[in-house]
Scaffold this motif. Structure first.
Motif, PDB file in Angstrom:
ATOM      1  N   GLU A   1       0.843  -1.201   0.000  1.00 25.49           N
ATOM      2  CA  GLU A   1       0.000   0.000   0.000  1.00 25.49           C
ATOM      3  C   GLU A   1       0.869   1.238   0.000  1.00 25.49           C
ATOM      4  O   GLU A   1       2.048   1.200   0.353  1.00 25.49           O
ATOM      5  CB  GLU A   1      -0.911   0.034   1.229  1.00 25.49           C
ATOM      6  N   ALA A   2       0.277   2.344  -0.398  1.00 22.02           N
ATOM      7  CA  ALA A   2       0.904   3.661  -0.261  1.00 22.02           C
ATOM      8  C   ALA A   2      -0.089   4.575   0.435  1.00 22.02           C
ATOM      9  O   ALA A   2      -1.287   4.483   0.214  1.00 22.02           O
ATOM     10  CB  ALA A   2       1.288   4.222  -1.632  1.00 22.02           C
ATOM     11  N   GLY A   3       0.394   5.454   1.280  1.00 23.94           N
ATOM     12  CA  GLY A   3      -0.467   6.212   2.166  1.00 23.94           C
ATOM     13  C   GLY A   3      -1.410   7.176   1.472  1.00 23.94           C
ATOM     14  O   GLY A   3      -1.136   7.689   0.392  1.00 23.94           O
ATOM     15  N   PHE A   4      -2.547   7.413   2.122  1.00 21.01           N
ATOM     16  CA  PHE A   4      -3.555   8.385   1.706  1.00 21.01           C
ATOM     17  C   PHE A   4      -3.989   8.143   0.252  1.00 21.01           C
ATOM     18  O   PHE A   4      -3.965   7.021  -0.226  1.00 21.01           O
ATOM     19  CB  PHE A   4      -3.056   9.810   1.940  1.00 21.01           C
ATOM     20  N   GLY A   5      -4.412   9.207  -0.449  1.00 25.44           N
ATOM     21  CA  GLY A   5      -4.919   9.047  -1.807  1.00 25.44           C
ATOM     22  C   GLY A   5      -3.798   8.867  -2.818  1.00 25.44           C
ATOM     23  O   GLY A   5      -2.618   9.093  -2.530  1.00 25.44           O
ATOM     24  N   ALA A   6      -4.188   8.498  -4.040  1.00 23.23           N
ATOM     25  CA  ALA A   6      -3.198   8.236  -5.078  1.00 23.23           C
ATOM     26  C   ALA A   6      -2.432   9.488  -5.476  1.00 23.23           C
ATOM     27  O   ALA A   6      -1.326   9.398  -6.011  1.00 23.23           O
ATOM     28  CB  ALA A   6      -3.875   7.624  -6.306  1.00 23.23           C
ATOM     29  N   ASP A   7      -3.003  10.677  -5.223  1.00 21.56           N
ATOM     30  CA  ASP A   7      -2.296  11.909  -5.565  1.00 21.56           C
ATOM     31  C   ASP A   7      -1.045  12.085  -4.722  1.00 21.56           C
ATOM     32  O   ASP A   7      -0.091  12.741  -5.143  1.00 21.56           O
ATOM     33  CB  ASP A   7      -3.215  13.126  -5.411  1.00 21.56           C
ATOM     34  N   LEU A   8      -1.021  11.495  -3.535  1.00 24.46           N
ATOM     35  CA  LEU A   8       0.148  11.556  -2.662  1.00 24.46           C
ATOM     36  C   LEU A   8       0.892  10.222  -2.641  1.00 24.46           C
ATOM     37  O   LEU A   8       1.983  10.096  -3.177  1.00 24.46           O
ATOM     38  CB  LEU A   8      -0.271  11.955  -1.246  1.00 24.46           C
ATOM     39  N   GLY A   9       0.288   9.213  -2.018  1.00 25.13           N
ATOM     40  CA  GLY A   9       0.983   7.950  -1.814  1.00 25.13           C
ATOM     41  C   GLY A   9       1.413   7.263  -3.090  1.00 25.13           C
ATOM     42  O   GLY A   9       2.564   6.848  -3.240  1.00 25.13           O
ATOM     43  N   ALA A  10       0.500   7.109  -4.044  1.00 24.55           N
ATOM     44  CA  ALA A  10       0.851   6.398  -5.273  1.00 24.55           C
ATOM     45  C   ALA A  10       1.889   7.171  -6.072  1.00 24.55           C
ATOM     46  O   ALA A  10       2.835   6.584  -6.618  1.00 24.55           O
ATOM     47  CB  ALA A  10      -0.398   6.143  -6.110  1.00 24.55           C
ATOM     48  N   GLU A  11       1.722   8.493  -6.159  1.00 23.59           N
ATOM     49  CA  GLU A  11       2.698   9.300  -6.915  1.00 23.59           C
ATOM     50  C   GLU A  11       4.084   9.135  -6.320  1.00 23.59           C
ATOM     51  O   GLU A  11       5.074   8.977  -7.050  1.00 23.59           O
ATOM     52  CB  GLU A  11       2.265  10.770  -6.906  1.00 23.59           C
TER      53      GLU A  11
END
Length: 556
Positions: A298-308
């Protein structure tokens, strides 16, 4: 249905050696912390080099809301689901911070029948990794002050000490402090401050280092202060890197635990995605890819933050190439993005769901920019109606993406079989053509602009001349090829946490930039984001206590 903590306490956990056997980890390579958790020895991890990698699956989400999205719960449920359909899968998560546990966010071990256990241990002190990071960080702080006290041979400009202290607790009173008061014996007074431990550069370094040698090199590279001529002073100039490495020796080793269904999970490292890079450790992810055919992280919070940041920092630095992405959404959260108040979320409102899907659609479009195929997981809540769920499926179908209802919270792996089948198909399809969003050669400001415009859909980046000049100085000093780590509110694509949905026409104000030379990125602090959170009016800590049987109450 029973509460999360009641479900976790009723779990029939296996001895950690049996979980290690699943991964062919011999007993002598397990360093147990009790019966149900253990670290993996560095020697065993070194022996994994050369093995073929499994498939890497990222779980991310829409922007978080008070209604909840259940990203960690879905990560756990998907890992269990992949094992249920016959795949050899394991999970990689971040460690929870004490700050949110005693604040308002709660823990990070999943929920319902999709949890990692022992849940109470994981959410509290666990194996002591965060304490080690805090100690190593503050040891460096003490060595800086001590060096100045005993004559300042390195010529540290006390106005330009950039190394702040850390504490793994939300305490707004420590954001800005004056230290060394009380007379000559206590040193030279100056301004300072605290960040939360998960925002520490040492947390980022631990999560990006590949082994002890790399760890010590990165620790030595930390810039702690500048001289009057603005030349940098690093941790190794203070001879701090060796002692810091000693404190972090065990912390670098991944932690092995299990899900409620006795499937293996690594939980290691815990940077926040709104103020740091938001991913579990490279060591844990790379080791898992050698031990399992499918790794769900997983990556934290929404994709605009964690995934990026997962794509542009972690994958770039570690040479990882993800095979599929799962974007988690809930009907309730979509309604909130559609303008519905929290108290009205229990009433069917298909129009609000459709309106809120704009936020989901933005994340789908963003993930596609990285060349990785995606599927949407609709994390089911009991109040969701068929019409609302169908609205999400129809919206996603128009974008060429499947949306699959997942009931893992209530049904465990049985609720994610359909999702697991689709994820495995995507991962095995060879459709992934991963590439980061920007090239190393762009200027630092252009990298910030690229993220702001392509991911946040901002019209412009606002930054004072001092910020732009600082970026240019770092480029001149040889740091121009570093990626950028955006510190921004998690609640919106903009820097306004109240601006939900998929806003456009906004600007991104960059208030400050910080160089994390050891971690290997530039932090751009945007808007009013704080690197030391505060507690809410009624913190969770007010309700946490031991009952008459010595068991914890109020944690969940």
């Amino acid at each position: 249905m029973a509460s999360d903590i009641e479900i976790a306490r009723a779990a029939k956990m296996k001895p950690i050696q049996e979980i290690g056997d699943r991964l062919n980890i011999p007993d002598e390579s397990l360093l147990p912390y009790g019966r149900t958790k253990a670290k993996i020895s560095a020697e065993f991890i070194e022996g994994l080099v050369g093995r073929e990698n499994g498939k890497l699956i990222l779980v991310t989400a829409i922007n978080p809301t008070p209604a909840g999205e259940g990203k960690t719960t879905t990560t756990v449920g998907l890992g269990d689901g992949l094992n249920k359909i016959g795949k050899n899968a394991m999970i990689c998560l971040r460690e929870p911070s004490l700050g949110p546990c005693f604040g308002m966010k709660g823990g990070a071990a999943g929920g319902g029948y999709a949890q990692v256990v022992p849940m109470e241990d994981i959410n509290l002190h666990f194996t002591g990794d965060f304490h080690a990071i805090t100690s190593a960080h503050n040891l460096l702080s003490a060595l800086i002050e001590n060096h100045i006290y005993w004559g300042n041979e390195l010529g540290i400009d006390q106005r330009r000490v950039v190394w702040r202290r850390v504490l793994d607790m939300n305490d707004r009173a420590l954001r800005s402090i004056v230290c060394s008061l009380g007379g000559v014996a206590n040193g030279f007074p100056r301004e300072g401050g605290f960040d939360i431990t998960v925002a520490s550069e040492i947390m980022a370094i631990l999560c990006l280092a590949t082994d002890l040698e790399d760890l010590q090199t990165r620790l030595g590279d930390i810039i702690v202060a500048y001289r009057r001529d603005r030349s940098p002073i690093r941790a190794r100039d203070l001879e701090a890197d060796g002692a810091m490495t000693v404190l972090l020796k065990e912390a670098l080793q991944p932690n092995l635990v299990q899900t409620l269904e006795n499937n293996p999970a690594f939980i290691h490292g815990g940077p926040f995605a709104n103020i740091a890079h938001g991913c579990n450790s490279v060591v844990a992810t790379q080791s898992a890819l050698k031990l399992a055919d499918y790794v769900v992280t997983e990556a934290g919070f929404g994709a605009d933050l964690g995934a990026e940041k997962f794509f542009d920092i972690k994958c770039r630095k570690a040479g990882l190439s993800p095979d599929a992405v799962v974007i988690v959404a809930t009907i309730k959260a979509l309604k909130m993005n559609g303008g519905i108040a929290k108290e009205d979320l229990g009433t069917e409102n298909v129009d609000a769901v459709a309106k809120g899907c704009a936020n989901l659609g933005r994340h789908i479009e963003n993930v596609k920019q990285f060349g990785v195929p995606a599927v949407v997981a609709i994390n089911h809540f009991t109040a969701d109606t068929e019409a609302e769920v169908q609205a999400v499926k129809d919206y996603c179908a128009d974008l060429g993406v499947d949306a699959i209802l997942a009931t893992h919270w209530a049904n465990g792996s049985a609720g994610t079989e359909e999702l697991a089948v689709r994820v495995a198909e995507l991962a095995e399809s060879g459709a992934a053509q991963f590439a980061p969003l920007y090239e190393d050669g762009l200027s630092l400001f252009e990298k910030i602009e690229t993220v702001a415009k392509r991911i946040y859909r901002a019209d412009e980046v606002l930054a004072d001349k001092s910020v732009r000049d600082q970026l240019k100085r770092w480029e001149a000093d040889g740091f121009g090829d570093l990626p950028v780590c955006m510190a921004k509110t998690q609640y919106s694509f903009s820097t306004d946490p109240q601006l939900r949905g998929a806003p456009t026409g906004h600007s991104l104000p960059v208030r400050e930039v910080r160089l994390s030379a050891g971690a290997g990125f530039i932090v751009a602090i945007c808007g009013e984001i704080m690197t030391m959170p505060g507690l809410p009016r009624v913190p969770s800590a007010n309700h946490i206590r031991l009952d008459d049987n010595g068991q914890i109450e109020g944690l969940f």
